[in-house]
Design a protein around this motif. Structure first.
Motif: not given
Length: 123
Positions: A32-61
């Motif tokens: 699992r790759l856990v992405l953490l950031d305080h910037d909602e839009y930046a986190l959303y952007t990288i989550e969207q990019e990576l989740s297209e290639r791999d669904p094991r992404i977890v995003s946390v604000i």
């Protein structure tokens, strides 16, 4: 194909350095790759990019300075590896705002390090 690595947490995942770390790490097939950031839009952007290639992404604000929230993140995700990229990096700007730089870069880092120790993070 590469052998899967463990759960990986990247702080500052939406920033320029953190997002590039995530792009590189996803190639190693973390459990699992856990992405953490305080910037909602930046986190959303990288989550969207990576989740297209791999669904094991977890995003946390979250904010690395919020030790209570970060403890929940460590408890819930149990990372074995942490890449701490959440920091202010524009030196001239931070020299003009040292109190903010210290709070984020020093105290935020201390919080992440203390939690990594407390939760037995390997690396």
């Amino acid at each position: 194909m590469a052998e899967a690595m463990q759960v990986v947490l990247v702080t500052g995942a939406g920033g320029s350095i953190g997002s590039e770390l995530c792009r590189q790490l996803i190639r190693y097939l973390p459990v699992r790759l856990v992405l953490l950031d305080h910037d909602e839009y930046a986190l959303y952007t990288i989550e969207q990019e990576l989740s297209e290639r791999d669904p094991r992404i977890v995003s946390v604000i979250g904010d690395v300075k919020d030790a209570t929230h970060m403890a929940r993140v460590f408890r819930d995700t149990r990372p074995a590896i942490v890449f701490h990229a959440a920091a202010y990096k524009h030196v001239p700007l931070m020299e003009e705002n040292p109190q903010i730089a210290i709070r984020n870069n020093v105290l935020g880092t201390k919080s992440v390090v203390d939690l990594a120790d407390r939760f037995g993070v390997e690396r």
